[in-house]
Motif scaffolding. Structure first.
Motif, mmCIF file in Angstrom:
data_model
loop_
_atom_site.group_PDB
_atom_site.id
_atom_site.type_symbol
_atom_site.label_atom_id
_atom_site.label_comp_id
_atom_site.label_asym_id
_atom_site.label_seq_id
_atom_site.Cartn_x
_atom_site.Cartn_y
_atom_site.Cartn_z
ATOM 1 N N GLN A 66 3.054 -8.360 -10.884
ATOM 2 C CA GLN A 66 3.133 -6.989 -11.371
ATOM 3 C C GLN A 66 1.906 -6.175 -10.955
ATOM 4 O O GLN A 66 2.022 -5.009 -10.591
ATOM 5 N N MET A 67 0.742 -6.791 -10.998
ATOM 6 C CA MET A 67 -0.498 -6.084 -10.630
ATOM 7 C C MET A 67 -0.557 -5.816 -9.125
ATOM 8 O O MET A 67 -1.116 -4.804 -8.707
ATOM 9 N N THR A 68 -0.014 -6.687 -8.326
ATOM 10 C CA THR A 68 -0.083 -6.506 -6.875
ATOM 11 C C THR A 68 1.021 -5.605 -6.341
ATOM 12 O O THR A 68 0.929 -5.147 -5.200
ATOM 13 N N ARG A 69 2.038 -5.349 -7.148
ATOM 14 C CA ARG A 69 3.165 -4.545 -6.668
ATOM 15 C C ARG A 69 2.717 -3.186 -6.138
ATOM 16 O O ARG A 69 3.181 -2.729 -5.101
ATOM 17 N N GLY A 70 1.810 -2.522 -6.842
ATOM 18 C CA GLY A 70 1.342 -1.208 -6.402
ATOM 19 C C GLY A 70 0.631 -1.269 -5.062
ATOM 20 O O GLY A 70 0.815 -0.389 -4.212
ATOM 21 N N ILE A 71 -0.168 -2.297 -4.864
ATOM 22 C CA ILE A 71 -0.872 -2.456 -3.586
ATOM 23 C C ILE A 71 0.135 -2.735 -2.475
ATOM 24 O O ILE A 71 0.079 -2.133 -1.400
ATOM 25 N N ALA A 72 1.058 -3.643 -2.744
ATOM 26 C CA ALA A 72 2.078 -3.979 -1.747
ATOM 27 C C ALA A 72 2.914 -2.748 -1.400
ATOM 28 O O ALA A 72 3.183 -2.487 -0.213
ATOM 29 N N ASP A 73 3.310 -1.982 -2.405
ATOM 30 C CA ASP A 73 4.106 -0.773 -2.164
ATOM 31 C C ASP A 73 3.349 0.229 -1.298
ATOM 32 O O ASP A 73 3.933 0.846 -0.400
ATOM 33 N N LYS A 74 2.064 0.373 -1.546
ATOM 34 C CA LYS A 74 1.241 1.299 -0.762
ATOM 35 C C LYS A 74 1.203 0.869 0.704
ATOM 36 O O LYS A 74 1.393 1.693 1.612
ATOM 37 N N VAL A 75 0.990 -0.401 0.949
ATOM 38 C CA VAL A 75 0.923 -0.913 2.325
ATOM 39 C C VAL A 75 2.278 -0.773 3.011
ATOM 40 O O VAL A 75 2.356 -0.350 4.167
#
Length: 144
Positions: free
Chosen positions: A10-19
């Motif tokens: 859940q915490m990494t989803r935002g980073i992954a979505d940005k990339v």
């Protein structure tokens, strides 16, 4: 999935979505080259990925897979260290390292290609399946 893996995801989803958003933007700017698809439409590289993912039609998977991997690796290289570390913990290599080195306080050596591969397979290609290019769909149905 364990609770700690779920929280990390859940915490990494935002980073992954940005990339992934940045990668799709770059792929839309790339010309796939003449002859990849027999079409009167002007398709960009992202369109080709979407046609192949959604309909398994182009046969160009090895070509575009390598290009997608390269674009994502460049974007991973541009991330902050903490963002790379969070994404890396989502990879098989990162999970194995975290389990084996729970009491180690050193910063792990991360393979950026492994992060890019995870982003490609688990996020970008999922986006191509879930939200394909409308131009790609139009091309596919016109060619039937």
């Amino acid at each position: 999935m364990t609770p700690d893996r779920y929280l990390l995801a859940q915490m990494t989803r935002g980073i992954a979505d940005k990339v992934v958003r940045k990668a799709i933007h770059r792929l839309r700017q790339l010309d796939p080259g003449a002859g990849i698809l027999n079409s009167n439409l002007t398709l960009n590289f992202w369109d080709v990925v979407c046609v192949d993912i959604a309909f398994d039609e182009t046969g160009w998977f090895p070509f575009y897979d390598c290009t997608v991997q390269q674009v994502l690796a460049e974007l991973v290289d541009d991330l902050e260290d903490y963002e790379r570390l969070m994404l890396w913990q989502e990879t098989d290599e990162g999970i194995d390292w975290m389990i084996s080195n729970q009491n180690v306080h050193a910063f792990p050596i991360m393979e950026y290609d492994e992060i890019a591969r995870m982003l490609k397979n688990e996020h970008l290609y999922k986006e191509a399946r879930d939200n394909p290019s409308k131009r790609a769909e139009k091309h596919y149905f016109q060619s039937l």
